[in-house]
Design a protein around this motif. Structure first.
Motif, mmCIF file in Angstrom:
data_model
loop_
_atom_site.group_PDB
_atom_site.id
_atom_site.type_symbol
_atom_site.label_atom_id
_atom_site.label_comp_id
_atom_site.label_asym_id
_atom_site.label_seq_id
_atom_site.Cartn_x
_atom_site.Cartn_y
_atom_site.Cartn_z
ATOM 1 N N GLU A 154 0.806 -1.218 0.000
ATOM 2 C CA GLU A 154 0.000 0.000 0.000
ATOM 3 C C GLU A 154 0.843 1.274 0.000
ATOM 4 O O GLU A 154 0.387 2.316 -0.485
ATOM 5 C CB GLU A 154 -0.939 -0.020 1.210
ATOM 6 N N ASN A 155 2.048 1.193 0.534
ATOM 7 C CA ASN A 155 2.891 2.404 0.577
ATOM 8 C C ASN A 155 3.982 2.365 -0.489
ATOM 9 O O ASN A 155 5.060 2.936 -0.323
ATOM 10 C CB ASN A 155 3.508 2.571 1.962
ATOM 11 N N HIS A 156 3.704 1.718 -1.608
ATOM 12 C CA HIS A 156 4.739 1.584 -2.644
ATOM 13 C C HIS A 156 5.104 2.931 -3.263
ATOM 14 O O HIS A 156 6.250 3.136 -3.666
ATOM 15 C CB HIS A 156 4.287 0.599 -3.726
ATOM 16 N N LEU A 176 13.907 6.355 -5.775
ATOM 17 C CA LEU A 176 14.335 7.209 -6.886
ATOM 18 C C LEU A 176 15.385 8.206 -6.402
ATOM 19 O O LEU A 176 16.365 8.491 -7.099
ATOM 20 C CB LEU A 176 13.134 7.939 -7.491
ATOM 21 N N GLY A 177 15.152 8.714 -5.188
ATOM 22 C CA GLY A 177 16.112 9.650 -4.616
ATOM 23 C C GLY A 177 17.455 9.013 -4.317
ATOM 24 O O GLY A 177 18.488 9.696 -4.274
ATOM 25 N N LEU A 178 17.452 7.684 -4.121
ATOM 26 C CA LEU A 178 18.696 6.953 -3.868
ATOM 27 C C LEU A 178 19.374 6.515 -5.165
ATOM 28 O O LEU A 178 20.404 5.842 -5.127
ATOM 29 C CB LEU A 178 18.417 5.736 -2.989
ATOM 30 N N GLY A 179 18.747 6.857 -6.292
ATOM 31 C CA GLY A 179 19.383 6.558 -7.578
ATOM 32 C C GLY A 179 18.879 5.319 -8.281
ATOM 33 O O GLY A 179 19.410 4.944 -9.341
ATOM 34 N N HIS A 232 19.106 -2.365 -1.601
ATOM 35 C CA HIS A 232 19.629 -1.223 -0.831
ATOM 36 C C HIS A 232 20.228 -1.689 0.496
ATOM 37 O O HIS A 232 21.331 -1.244 0.880
ATOM 38 C CB HIS A 232 18.505 -0.228 -0.595
ATOM 39 N N TYR A 233 19.531 -2.596 1.179
ATOM 40 C CA TYR A 233 20.057 -3.060 2.462
ATOM 41 C C TYR A 233 21.216 -4.029 2.293
ATOM 42 O O TYR A 233 22.099 -4.113 3.169
ATOM 43 C CB TYR A 233 18.931 -3.668 3.293
ATOM 44 N N LEU A 234 21.245 -4.772 1.174
ATOM 45 C CA LEU A 234 22.435 -5.578 0.895
ATOM 46 C C LEU A 234 23.658 -4.687 0.735
ATOM 47 O O LEU A 234 24.762 -5.017 1.197
ATOM 48 C CB LEU A 234 22.225 -6.398 -0.377
ATOM 49 N N GLN A 235 23.460 -3.539 0.083
ATOM 50 C CA GLN A 235 24.563 -2.601 -0.123
ATOM 51 C C GLN A 235 25.094 -2.040 1.191
ATOM 52 O O GLN A 235 26.263 -1.665 1.289
ATOM 53 C CB GLN A 235 24.098 -1.437 -1.013
ATOM 54 N N SER A 236 24.216 -1.993 2.197
ATOM 55 C CA SER A 236 24.646 -1.453 3.493
ATOM 56 C C SER A 236 25.359 -2.492 4.344
ATOM 57 O O SER A 236 25.762 -2.193 5.478
ATOM 58 C CB SER A 236 23.436 -0.901 4.255
ATOM 59 N N THR A 257 5.811 -4.277 -6.786
ATOM 60 C CA THR A 257 6.786 -5.306 -6.430
ATOM 61 C C THR A 257 8.220 -4.857 -6.655
ATOM 62 O O THR A 257 9.111 -5.180 -5.861
ATOM 63 C CB THR A 257 6.502 -6.590 -7.248
ATOM 64 N N GLU A 258 8.468 -4.120 -7.732
ATOM 65 C CA GLU A 258 9.845 -3.712 -8.026
ATOM 66 C C GLU A 258 10.430 -2.873 -6.892
ATOM 67 O O GLU A 258 11.646 -2.901 -6.643
ATOM 68 C CB GLU A 258 9.897 -2.944 -9.344
ATOM 69 N N VAL A 259 9.554 -2.177 -6.179
ATOM 70 C CA VAL A 259 9.997 -1.416 -5.006
ATOM 71 C C VAL A 259 10.699 -2.329 -4.010
ATOM 72 O O VAL A 259 11.740 -1.984 -3.442
ATOM 73 C CB VAL A 259 8.783 -0.722 -4.346
ATOM 74 N N ILE A 260 10.133 -3.518 -3.770
ATOM 75 C CA ILE A 260 10.691 -4.444 -2.774
ATOM 76 C C ILE A 260 12.070 -4.927 -3.206
ATOM 77 O O ILE A 260 13.005 -5.023 -2.395
ATOM 78 C CB ILE A 260 9.745 -5.637 -2.555
#
Length: 609
Positions: free
Chosen positions: A102-104, A112-115, A133-137, A124-127
């Motif tokens: 619901e909050n996609h 988008l702001g993270l590039g 992103h968290y793998l990168q961290s 789904t692509e958001v997930i």
């Protein structure tokens, strides 16, 4: 509404994924895809249309791997395009998703702001991007998934693989069904046990908020608090033979003809006991049902019509007030709750989102006398209910529900009789008569099935029509509603159902010689009233197609076609008269050449709003 399958093994899992997706086709879908981890590379193939088209593409591209995931999609966010099909990939992370986030939109703006760039219109692509992103961290795949899902609002079942970790798959579940299949040196994940029966019958049902990591060697489940959790192993009783067509042209036809057995299996405990009692509904039932002052039934679609029949039975037999509500409406209105009301939820799959949310809403209002009528053991709605009655219809593959509906009616009749017995309104002789009526019910249904050739002849007259009207009165009015729904679902003929007495209040304006009118007219106390309504139709040039009983006192005439079931079977007549309207819908759809088992735009298990 979508289907998920995943596998990790020492063998090539691509055939497992393809076969699993074929087993999930019945759920309804418009595109399909698989993603595999091949060495350190994620390879993906997707196609709109049928699984067979995607299978051919995978074969042409030489897909082979020991770890992979697959998906059949029913479009929600974004149209039916290859770019919107699953799996979705973000920098070597591939995932499949059932449900709705619901909050996609908020997450999309953030990413988008993270590039991150988006290739699809899906939620789904958001997930996928969020997990990357968290793998990168610095998180591993499981930790990245666990962090990501905490930021998601909505419903999801997820299976995720990554080129960084080719030895495992991770999964998560909230609001949508997901199970893990256990093998020897190989393990699986699916949204439906049918997808993995080819490989194993040993399954673990994940609970709300669970995540899990799956390797060849084993499975570790984590609860909503991310701590290791134990989940009971079950042995599925679904057989592969139940998923095969056998001598039938379609699963819908097969399942219509399976109803005598399904009804017999569902009522077995009643017949064996020689009567009704709270023990049919679980260990707490004697205490709960003895306090009930009324009944509220919550359901959707066909299950709502089963509940509508039950209202007549419950009020007439038990003397308790009963209301029936469409779950998707009830959950959003301000309801006046009665804590002594029994809340009955009806769902074939046990996963219908609107029904589950309606149950949660009722519980939030202080209604804790809850009963689920369901065909799938260990599904979400029964687990959230104090009492349960499992129908024993077996696997239902056709999207248009048939045997699930009639077995639900048996369960609801048992509830009505049990409540009457607890209220002192079911004398021994009446209870014995009800049990005897149930005993004869499979035979009466078989007699109705034997009418199929006559009904098939009627179907030819419906083929060129664009509209149809269904009429019924009393407890048979919901059967008219169910008949109209079936015709709409699979033949795409616009059909409406009305109480026959309402004709003169509007629908009669639609009647002409191009509008077939189907009438449910059993030989009960309302038959003479129905005959009068039929005359109203004939006086306007309407053509009547009447399902009645052998002992009713009228026959065919010009513009009046009659098919008779056996003699009137009394209180269980709605179940018997369901069979002809199912067969009519099936044969009309057959004559019109539609995709009977996979009607357009529909899905079997509705796990989204």
């Amino acid at each position: 509404m979508c289907g998920i399958v995943g596998a990790i093994a020492d063998r090539d899992v691509v055939p497992v994924l393809i076969e699993g997706l074929k087993r999930l086709e019945y759920r309804g879908y418009d595109s399909a895809g698989i993603a595999v981890v091949d060495g350190t590379e994620v390879r993906r193939v997707r196609r709109t249309g049928r699984v067979s088209e995607m299978e051919a593409a995978a074969g042409n591209e030489g897909f082979s791997a020991t770890l992979g995931i697959g998906h059949t999609r029913w479009a929600t966010h974004g149209g039916v395009t290859e770019s919107n099909a699953h799996p979705h990939v973000s920098h070597g992370v591939a995932l499949v998703h059932n449900g709705i986030i619901e909050n996609h939109e908020q997450q999309r703006e953030r990413l988008l702001g993270l590039g991150y760039e988006f290739e699809s219109q899906t939620d789904t692509e958001v997930i996928a991007h969020l997990i990357h992103h968290y793998l990168q961290s610095g998180d591993d795949l499981l930790a990245a998934l666990q962090r990501a899902v905490k930021e998601l609002h909505g419903a999801y079942a997820l299976a995720v693989v990554s080129r960084r970790e080719p030895g495992r798959m991770v999964v998560a579940r909230m609001g949508c069904p997901l199970l893990v299949g256990l093998g020897e040196g190989e393990n699986f994940v699916a949204s439906d046990v049918s997808a993995i029966l080819q490989a194993t019958r040993r399954v673990i049902f994940l609970e709300e908020g669970d995540t899990a990591e799956i390797t060849r060697e084993g499975v570790q489940v984590y609860g909503a608090d991310d701590r290791p959790a134990l989940r009971e192993e079950h042995l599925s009783d679904v057989s592969l033979s139940s998923l095969e067509l056998g001598p039938y042209r379609h699963f819908m036809q097969k399942e219509i003809h399976e109803q005598p057995r399904a009804l017999g299996d569902t009522m077995e405990a009643i017949i064996d006991a020689g009567g009704f009692g709270p023990e049919l509904f679980g260990k707490e039932a004697a205490d709960v049902l003895g306090q009930v002052e009324g009944v509220l039934i919550l359901a959707c679609g066909t299950s709502f019509y089963a509940g509508s029949v039950a209202r007549y039975w419950i009020e007439a037999i038990s003397g308790l007030p009963c209301s029936v509500e469409i779950a998707s409406e009830y959950r959003y209105r301000t309801a006046v709750a009665n804590p002594k009301q029994l809340v009955v939820t009806i769902s074939q799959s046990g996963e219908t989102l609107d029904t589950m949310e309606a149950l949660k809403y009722a519980r939030s209002l202080g209604q804790h006398f809850t009963l689920s009528i369901c065909n799938v053991p260990e599904s979400a709605i029964p687990r959230a209910s104090r009492l349960v009655f499992y129908t024993r219809a077996g696997a239902e593959i056709g999207v248009a529900s048939t045997k699930a509906f009639t077995t639900q009616l048996v369960a609801l009749f048992a509830l009505a009789a049990t409540l009457a017995k607890l209220n002192g309104r079911l004398p021994e002789e009446k209870e014995a008569a009800y049990v005897e009526a149930l005993r004869h019910l499979p035979g009466s249904v078989q007699h109705a099935l034997n009418l199929e050739p006559q009904i098939a002849m009627w179907a030819e007259q419906f083929t060129p029509r664009q509209h149809a009207l269904f009429l019924g009165r009393g407890v048979h009015y919901p059967i008219a509603l169910e008949g109209a729904l079936k015709l709409k679902e699979i033949s795409y003929i616009h059909a409406e159902a009305y109480p026959a007495g309402e004709l003169k209040h509007g629908p009669l304006a639609l009647v002409d010689d191009r509008m077939p009118v189907v009438v449910i007219a059993p030989n009960d106390s309302l038959l003479e009233k129905v005959k009068s309504n039929m005359q109203e139709v004939r006086a306007r040039g309407g053509e009547l197609f009447v399902f009645t009983d052998a002992d009713s006192n009228f026959g065919e005439s010009e513009g009046v076609h009659v098919i008779r079931t056996e003699r009137h079977v009394g209180v269980l007549s709605p179940i018997v008269h369901t069979i002809p309207v199912q067969l009519l819908a099936y044969h009309v759809a057959l004559a019109r050449g539609t995709d009977v088992d996979k009607p357009r735009n529909l899905a079997k298990s509705v796990t989204v709003e």
